[in-house]
Design a protein around this motif. Structure first.
Motif, PDB file in Angstrom:
ATOM      1  N   MET A   1       1.241  -1.494  -0.484  1.00  0.00           N
ATOM      2  CA  MET A   1       0.379   0.136  -0.349  1.00  0.00           C
ATOM      3  C   MET A   1       0.960   1.261  -0.070  1.00  0.00           C
ATOM      4  O   MET A   1       1.924   1.753   0.866  1.00  0.00           O
ATOM      5  N   ASP A  17      -2.550   5.701   4.359  1.00  0.00           N
ATOM      6  CA  ASP A  17      -2.349   5.069   2.851  1.00  0.00           C
ATOM      7  C   ASP A  17      -3.344   5.916   1.712  1.00  0.00           C
ATOM      8  O   ASP A  17      -3.970   6.788   2.028  1.00  0.00           O
ATOM      9  N   PRO A  19      -5.499   6.846  -0.562  1.00  0.00           N
ATOM     10  CA  PRO A  19      -7.153   6.199  -0.761  1.00  0.00           C
ATOM     11  C   PRO A  19      -7.219   5.164  -1.848  1.00  0.00           C
ATOM     12  O   PRO A  19      -6.291   5.672  -2.935  1.00  0.00           O
ATOM     13  N   GLN A  20      -7.637   4.180  -2.158  1.00  0.00           N
ATOM     14  CA  GLN A  20      -8.049   3.298  -3.474  1.00  0.00           C
ATOM     15  C   GLN A  20      -9.582   4.065  -3.913  1.00  0.00           C
ATOM     16  O   GLN A  20      -9.870   4.910  -3.473  1.00  0.00           O
ATOM     17  N   GLY A  21      -9.649   3.480  -5.061  1.00  0.00           N
ATOM     18  CA  GLY A  21     -10.810   3.719  -6.049  1.00  0.00           C
ATOM     19  C   GLY A  21     -10.878   4.242  -6.963  1.00  0.00           C
ATOM     20  O   GLY A  21      -9.306   4.587  -7.478  1.00  0.00           O
ATOM     21  N   ASN A  22     -12.336   4.840  -7.702  1.00  0.00           N
ATOM     22  CA  ASN A  22     -11.638   5.876  -8.598  1.00  0.00           C
ATOM     23  C   ASN A  22     -11.802   7.389  -8.717  1.00  0.00           C
ATOM     24  O   ASN A  22     -11.343   7.405  -6.810  1.00  0.00           O
ATOM     25  N   GLN A  26     -11.144   8.664  -4.233  1.00  0.00           N
ATOM     26  CA  GLN A  26      -9.940   9.386  -3.865  1.00  0.00           C
ATOM     27  C   GLN A  26      -9.384  10.918  -3.050  1.00  0.00           C
ATOM     28  O   GLN A  26      -9.061  10.591  -2.597  1.00  0.00           O
ATOM     29  N   THR A 119      -0.428  10.241  -6.131  1.00  0.00           N
ATOM     30  CA  THR A 119      -0.356   9.346  -6.270  1.00  0.00           C
ATOM     31  C   THR A 119       0.378   8.831  -4.682  1.00  0.00           C
ATOM     32  O   THR A 119       0.240   9.871  -4.338  1.00  0.00           O
TER      33      THR A 119
END
Length: 149
Positions: A1, A17, A19-22, A26, A119
């Motif tokens: 991560m 971390d 963030p995940q997702g689209n 994010q 990122t």
């Protein structure tokens, strides 16, 4: 991560971390990390982050070591926000008197598809930047304490 760094107005340096997702998901998570009702991010590339701390402002497609700062785009319109001393220093507020207010995030930048995206920070860059920010926060806290402010 992959990781990002938050610096609060009370000089607390924390790791999160990315963030995940689209992109919408994010961004929503980044707004929440900045806090104080943030709903629009300003991407800042502060001079001293590159000239004094030695980080890269050159975005690459892979293994990009480029880092930048995210702030609340509307921080000047929010009542009660405090200056972010680390953000102000890196942004050279002492030279142009335009402050950075509220919490800030340090993120990576890379070419993804047709554009630049935020990122997590490349691992080697993360280690160096995290140490630098913790040292700056410790020195600034000591200075504030010595001055009684």
């Amino acid at each position: 991560m992959s990781k990002i760094i938050k610096v609060s107005t009370d000089l607390e340096v924390t790791v999160h971390d990315f963030p995940q997702g689209n992109m919408r998901e994010q961004n929503r998570a980044l707004y929440e990390l900045i806090g104080n009702g943030c709903d629009m991010i300003e991407h800042v590339m502060p001079v001293r982050l590159y000239n004094e701390l030695g980080h890269s402002n050159h975005v690459k497609r892979s293994n990009s070591k480029c880092v930048s700062m995210l702030v609340d785009e509307e921080f000047l319109f929010r009542n009660g926000l405090q200056p972010n001393l680390i953000g102000c220093y890196l942004y050279e507020t002492d030279k142009h008197r335009s402050p950075i207010m509220g919490n800030i995030l340090f993120v990576g930048n890379a070419y993804v598809g047709d554009g630049v995206e935020f990122t997590g920070i490349e691992p080697e860059t993360f280690e160096t930047l995290h140490k630098q920010l913790k040292n700056m926060a410790m020195a600034m806290k000591a200075h504030k304490e010595a001055l009684g402010v």
